[in-house]
Design a protein around this motif. Structure first.
Motif, PDB file in Angstrom:
ATOM      1  N   ALA A  76       1.907  -2.697  -1.715  1.00 31.07           N
ATOM      2  CA  ALA A  76       3.321  -2.515  -1.366  1.00 31.07           C
ATOM      3  C   ALA A  76       3.583  -1.107  -0.846  1.00 31.07           C
ATOM      4  N   LYS A  77       2.972  -0.093  -1.462  1.00 36.43           N
ATOM      5  CA  LYS A  77       3.219   1.293  -1.043  1.00 36.43           C
ATOM      6  C   LYS A  77       2.637   1.598   0.338  1.00 36.43           C
ATOM      7  N   ASP A  78       1.666   0.779   0.788  1.00 34.34           N
ATOM      8  CA  ASP A  78       1.031   1.007   2.089  1.00 34.34           C
ATOM      9  C   ASP A  78       1.664   0.217   3.236  1.00 34.34           C
ATOM     10  N   SER A  92       6.356  -7.477   7.532  1.00 31.23           N
ATOM     11  CA  SER A  92       6.204  -6.183   6.860  1.00 31.23           C
ATOM     12  C   SER A  92       7.572  -5.658   6.423  1.00 31.23           C
ATOM     13  N   SER A  93       8.625  -5.930   7.193  1.00 25.97           N
ATOM     14  CA  SER A  93       9.977  -5.487   6.814  1.00 25.97           C
ATOM     15  C   SER A  93      10.413  -6.131   5.504  1.00 25.97           C
ATOM     16  N   ASN A 107       9.443  -4.450  -1.862  1.00 29.87           N
ATOM     17  CA  ASN A 107       8.389  -3.687  -2.516  1.00 29.87           C
ATOM     18  C   ASN A 107       7.233  -4.575  -2.997  1.00 29.87           C
ATOM     19  N   ILE A 108       6.726  -5.422  -2.084  1.00 28.59           N
ATOM     20  CA  ILE A 108       5.598  -6.283  -2.416  1.00 28.59           C
ATOM     21  C   ILE A 108       4.482  -6.120  -1.385  1.00 28.59           C
ATOM     22  N   GLY A 109       3.291  -6.353  -1.815  1.00 23.26           N
ATOM     23  CA  GLY A 109       2.129  -6.352  -0.937  1.00 23.26           C
ATOM     24  C   GLY A 109       1.562  -7.749  -0.864  1.00 23.26           C
TER      25      GLY A 109
END
Length: 135
Positions: free
Chosen positions: A97-99, A118-119, A125-127
């Protein structure tokens, strides 16, 4: 975390479906064809919803076991220029999520049991598994 699928065999099979879909779409884009078809699979409606919402697909319709897709065009031809597969059936690629980055290209990610851009991943806040980049 693993994709939305239960077993490694199912995951490999699903990645193969995604790979065939993105391959057919990329081939249509490179040859400037406005339509392509692929064999229907479970996540196809989620994937197509994103492509319609983002303006890359004009419409699609199921015809037997296949789905026919019409790509959106402008005066220069189809809007999709290239489809880059990130995750392959033999080598899945995950993104934390942070990437996840805000990007002008369309990134498609399999996250929390559904397909997302990606938006959407950034806002929630998920990957997930990074499937493709569409230009």
């Amino acid at each position: 975390h693993r994709s939305t699928l239960e077993s490694p065999g199912d995951a490999h099979s699903m990645r193969r479906c995604w790979s065939l879909f993105f391959g057919a779409m990329n081939q249509a884009a490179k040859t400037r064809r406005s339509s392509f078809r692929f064999k229907n699979f479970k996540e196809a409606p989620d994937l197509l919803r994103i492509l319609v919402d983002e303006g890359y697909v004009q419409f699609y319709q199921k015809k037997g076991p296949y789905v026919e897709v019409r790509l959106r065009k402008d005066r220069d031809g189809v809007l999709v220029r290239e489809v880059q597969q990130v995750s392959k059936s033999s080598m899945p690629k995950y993104i934390k999520a942070k990437d996840v980055k805000w990007d002008t290209r369309l990134n498609i990610i399999a996250a929390d049991g559904k397909m997302a851009t990606s938006s959407e991943c950034k806002m929630n806040n998920i990957g997930g598994e990074h499937l493709a980049i569409i230009r």
